[in-house]
Structure formats: structure tokens, C-alpha cells
Design an enzyme around this catalytic site. Structure first.
Site, PDB file in Angstrom:
ATOM      1  N   GLN A 129      37.753  41.844  40.935  1.00 53.21           N
ATOM      2  CA  GLN A 129      37.113  41.819  39.618  1.00 53.21           C
ATOM      3  C   GLN A 129      38.160  41.679  38.515  1.00 53.21           C
ATOM      4  O   GLN A 129      38.390  40.589  37.996  1.00 53.21           O
ATOM      5  CB  GLN A 129      36.294  43.094  39.447  1.00 53.21           C
ATOM      6  N   ASP A 130      38.812  42.766  38.161  1.00 50.04           N
ATOM      7  CA  ASP A 130      39.906  42.721  37.191  1.00 50.04           C
ATOM      8  C   ASP A 130      40.979  43.710  37.638  1.00 50.04           C
ATOM      9  O   ASP A 130      40.747  44.508  38.546  1.00 50.04           O
ATOM     10  CB  ASP A 130      39.418  42.999  35.764  1.00 50.04           C
TER      11      ASP A 130
END
Length: 255
Positions: A92-93
Site C-alpha cells: 500500500q504505502d
């Protein structure tokens, strides 16, 4: 129809004003490995959008702590070249506490292992013969095996997960996924969690293996697609060998 025509005209006008940059110029500007830039063939419009993303990130770096460091944002591109990719693990991040290193789920060696990565190691220990969890979260050696550890968002403000979600990093990450799907054959894509699974539309499942499960975070409880027990690492290697490719040595983390 009038709105559609306006949008088409607007895009065409924007493209006319876009700068045409060489691979070397793009490398200097974005810090992405040249092999990847040659593979991606970013359009002038995509380059313009990425320049805007970098401006937003730089603005945040001026007064906030942003992870990872500028030098590590695209570490993925130097550790796993496009021609070597066999497995893509989508994240995701970056970890918002500074443990991230530019690789999805990976950390710098000196940091403690995040809970999600502990669960990844737990699934490996459960399913892969002779796997022993390492004492750190550095996954660099997987990259040399052909594992691309790719976040869809490449930067984050300290302590604020998904803080750069709206910056537009998806221009790059979605291009990488779709380009790999089109240009390469018989890859394995591991999509863990709702965020990653939503990107399955970018992948041609007729030519690649797409495996989905819940996110490895212990906070996520899924009776339908639990991460522990998914056998993704074993299934990935079975697919690779069936298609004439060398399997991933998941145990290389301890070698």
C-alpha cells in the site's frame, strides 16, 4: 458528448504543453532506474503528472518528516530489474514510522520487524520447507530472486498512514503493474488486502497467476480469505516451475 469532447480537447492541449524528456533526464528528475524507465516508456502527460507529484512531496519534505528518504523512494527499481521480475508483491504505502526502505513490506536492517512482516514470515515458516524467520526485515535478497516488492504509493508523512494517497503516485505504480501484465508472460501477482486486490483489473489473469488473500496484518480478520494458510509462496513456485521458470528461493533471506 460535449463534456467528453471537452475532456479529450483538454488532454490534447495538456499533452502539447508537456515536456519531452530523455531517459537520462527522467532518471535525474525522478531517481528511477533507467532500465525501468526504458521499459515503462512514460508518456509526456505521465511525466508531467509525476513532476507534479514530486513537487507535492518536496513541499511536504520542507516542513514535515517524509518516509522513505529521497534516495530510497525507488529502491525497488534498482534491486529488481524489469527483465528479472517473476513475482510481484503489491503493498500500500511505506511504514509511517520510518522503518520502510523503498520496498513493500521490507524494512532497513536496523529496525524491528513490523507485525505484518512477522505474519508473512509465519506463513513462510508454515508452508515453505526449511524456512526460518530472519532476525530483521530486510527483503533485498528476494529482489535478486525476481520478486518485485512494489507499493502503490511511494511516500508517506511520519505517523500518518496513506497521507500521500491523493498525491498521484498511482500514475507510476499502475503503469508499472499494467505494463508488466502486457509485456511479460507467466508472472505471479500476490494481492494481499482490499487495497491491493482492487488493482486486479490491471492484470491479465489469462496469462498470469493472480493470488488474493486478506492483508497479513494481525489486525485483519478474514474467515473467507485468511492470510495464514493461503499457501501463496508455494503456489507461486509451482506456477513458475510449470511455466519453465526457476522457483523463488524464499529461504535466501537467511543465506
Amino acid at each position: 458528448m460535449a463534456l467528453l469532447q471537452w475532456m479529450l480537447d483538454h488532454v490534447q492541449d495538456e499533452e502539447k504543453n508537456c515536456e519531452n524528456l530523455s531517459i537520462d533526464d527522467q532518471h535525474s528528475l525522478f531517481g528511477i532506474n533507467r532500465d525501468w524507465l526504458s521499459f515503462l516508456q512514460l508518456s509526456k502527460l505521465e511525466i508531467t503528472h509525476l513532476k507534479h507529484v514530486y513537487k507535492l512531496v518536496d513541499n511536504d519534505r520542507a516542513h514535515l518528516m517524509v518516509h522513505p528518504s529521497s534516495d530510497n523512494v525507488h529502491a525497488w527499481s534498482f534491486l529488481c530489474k524489469p527483465d528479472n521480475v517473476k513475482v510481484v508483491i503489491l503493498g500500500q504505502d511505506p511504514y509511517p514510522d520510518g522503518r520502510g526502505c523503498g520496498l513493500a513490506f521490507g524494512t532497513v536492517k536496523e529496525c524491528s520487524i513490523p507485525e505484518s512482516l512477522k505474519n508473512i514470515f509465519k506463513e513462510l515458516e508454515r508452508s515453505v520447507p526449511n524456512f526460518s524467520p530472519p532476525d530483521n526485515g530486510c527483503l533485498n535478497s528476494w529482489c535478486s530472486e525476481g520478486v518485485l516488492l512494489l507499493n502503490s504509493i511511494f511516500t508517506v508523512v511520519h505517523g500518518l498512514p496513506m497521507s500521500h494517497e491523493a498525491f498521484g503516485w498511482q500514475t507510476l505504480s499502475y503503469k508499472i503493474i499494467s505494463k508488466l501484465s502486457v509485456e511479460m508472460d507467466s508472472l505471479v501477482f500476490l494481492l494481499w488486502g482490499n487495497h491491493a486486490r482492487k488493482l486486479s483489473y490491471l492484470i491479465d489473469a489469462r496469462k498470469h497467476l493472480v493470488l488474493e488473500s486478506a492483508h497479513p496484518s494481525p489486525k485483519v480478520k478474514s474467515a473467507r480469505m485468511p492470510f495464514i494458510g493461503c499457501n501463496h509462496f508455494v503456489r507461486a513456485n509451482l506456477f513458475l516451475t510449470e511455466h519453465g521458470k526457476d522457483p523463488i528461493n524464499w529461504n535466501i533471506l537467511n543465506e
